[in-house]
Enzyme design. Structure first.
Site, PDB file in Angstrom:
ATOM      1  N   ASP A  57     -31.283 -46.689  -2.145  1.00  0.00           N
ATOM      2  CA  ASP A  57     -30.638 -47.990  -1.967  1.00  0.00           C
ATOM      3  C   ASP A  57     -31.323 -48.741  -0.833  1.00  0.00           C
ATOM      4  O   ASP A  57     -31.480 -48.199   0.269  1.00  0.00           O
ATOM      5  CB  ASP A  57     -29.152 -47.785  -1.640  1.00  0.00           C
ATOM      6  CG  ASP A  57     -28.398 -49.099  -1.603  1.00  0.00           C
ATOM      7  OD1 ASP A  57     -28.128 -49.650  -2.672  1.00  0.00           O
ATOM      8  OD2 ASP A  57     -28.083 -49.564  -0.493  1.00  0.00           O
TER       9      ASP A  57
ATOM     10  N   ASN B 235     -32.152 -61.447   0.618  1.00  0.00           N
ATOM     11  CA  ASN B 235     -31.884 -62.551  -0.306  1.00  0.00           C
ATOM     12  C   ASN B 235     -31.343 -63.776   0.417  1.00  0.00           C
ATOM     13  O   ASN B 235     -31.746 -64.901   0.127  1.00  0.00           O
ATOM     14  CB  ASN B 235     -30.895 -62.117  -1.394  1.00  0.00           C
ATOM     15  CG  ASN B 235     -31.555 -61.341  -2.504  1.00  0.00           C
ATOM     16  OD1 ASN B 235     -32.747 -61.478  -2.758  1.00  0.00           O
ATOM     17  ND2 ASN B 235     -30.778 -60.515  -3.182  1.00  0.00           N
TER      18      ASN B 235
ATOM     19  N   HIS C 129     -33.889 -65.406  -3.324  1.00  0.00           N
ATOM     20  CA  HIS C 129     -33.941 -64.371  -4.364  1.00  0.00           C
ATOM     21  C   HIS C 129     -35.360 -64.103  -4.848  1.00  0.00           C
ATOM     22  O   HIS C 129     -35.665 -62.989  -5.266  1.00  0.00           O
ATOM     23  CB  HIS C 129     -33.022 -64.742  -5.530  1.00  0.00           C
ATOM     24  CG  HIS C 129     -31.575 -64.677  -5.158  1.00  0.00           C
ATOM     25  ND1 HIS C 129     -30.860 -63.503  -5.183  1.00  0.00           N
ATOM     26  CD2 HIS C 129     -30.716 -65.627  -4.721  1.00  0.00           C
ATOM     27  CE1 HIS C 129     -29.618 -63.732  -4.796  1.00  0.00           C
ATOM     28  NE2 HIS C 129     -29.506 -65.017  -4.508  1.00  0.00           N
TER      29      HIS C 129
ATOM     30  N   ASP D 124     -36.791 -60.449  -5.077  1.00  0.00           N
ATOM     31  CA  ASP D 124     -37.413 -59.866  -6.269  1.00  0.00           C
ATOM     32  C   ASP D 124     -38.757 -59.233  -5.932  1.00  0.00           C
ATOM     33  O   ASP D 124     -39.104 -58.165  -6.453  1.00  0.00           O
ATOM     34  CB  ASP D 124     -37.608 -60.924  -7.358  1.00  0.00           C
ATOM     35  CG  ASP D 124     -36.304 -61.353  -8.005  1.00  0.00           C
ATOM     36  OD1 ASP D 124     -35.275 -60.661  -7.813  1.00  0.00           O
ATOM     37  OD2 ASP D 124     -36.314 -62.384  -8.705  1.00  0.00           O
TER      38      ASP D 124
ATOM     39  N   GLU E 220     -29.955 -53.429  -5.908  1.00  0.00           N
ATOM     40  CA  GLU E 220     -31.033 -52.839  -5.107  1.00  0.00           C
ATOM     41  C   GLU E 220     -30.953 -51.313  -5.101  1.00  0.00           C
ATOM     42  O   GLU E 220     -31.441 -50.658  -4.194  1.00  0.00           O
ATOM     43  CB  GLU E 220     -30.994 -53.381  -3.680  1.00  0.00           C
ATOM     44  CG  GLU E 220     -29.805 -52.945  -2.855  1.00  0.00           C
ATOM     45  CD  GLU E 220     -28.520 -53.720  -3.119  1.00  0.00           C
ATOM     46  OE1 GLU E 220     -27.541 -53.438  -2.406  1.00  0.00           O
ATOM     47  OE2 GLU E 220     -28.455 -54.590  -3.997  1.00  0.00           O
TER      48      GLU E 220
END
Length: 145
Positions: free
Chosen positions: A24, A32, A37, A41, A67
């Site tokens: 994680d 973000n 975002h 990504d 994530e």
């Protein structure tokens, strides 16, 4: 999940150890929120690159959502699992994405198990509990059940 079940069945048949981990990204929402975002990504793609570099050819990594990723790999024992995951963790911490003259990086918390259970879902549940311990103990660490 089908590939994970096949890996589990093979490990059980061959009396092998199977590393099952949940990885994680720590504080990913901040990435973000701060960078957008699109950069988030790119960070996720960087994580995927690190999985490819650090897992064996028969290893498997898959995004569970957001994530969070699942990792499976045959290992000889818990010691090898620790080595694989610790190298993965440090390589991710050293990697980065560039954004407008800024370096964006992240760390990961990893929970894992190598004890074969009744199925891959059982192993994922134990890995998830170990992940919560990794987070509770300060993040950016590996905890193996």
């Amino acid at each position: 999940m089908n590939a994970a079940a096949r890996s589990f069945d093979q490990a059980k048949r061959n009396s092998e150890e199977l590393l099952v981990a949940i990885v994680d990204a720590d504080y990913f929402k901040r990435v973000n929120d701060q960078y957008g975002h699109h950069i988030g990504d790119q960070v996720l793609m960087m994580l995927a690159e690190q999985f490819t570099r650090n897992l064996s050819k028969t290893g498997l990594a898959a995004r569970l959502g957001g994530e969070e990723f699942a990792v499976l790999q045959a290992v000889q024992d818990k010691g090898e699992a620790e080595q694989v995951l610790e190298k993965l963790r440090t390589d991710i911490a050293a990697a980065s994405v560039q954004h407008q003259r800024q370096t964006v990086s992240c760390t990961v918390s990893i929970g894992a198990t190598v004890r074969l259970g009744v199925g891959v879902e059982d192993m994922l549940a134990r890995a998830d509990k170990a992940l919560y311990r990794a987070k509770d103990e300060g993040r950016n660490r590996v905890v193996i059940d």
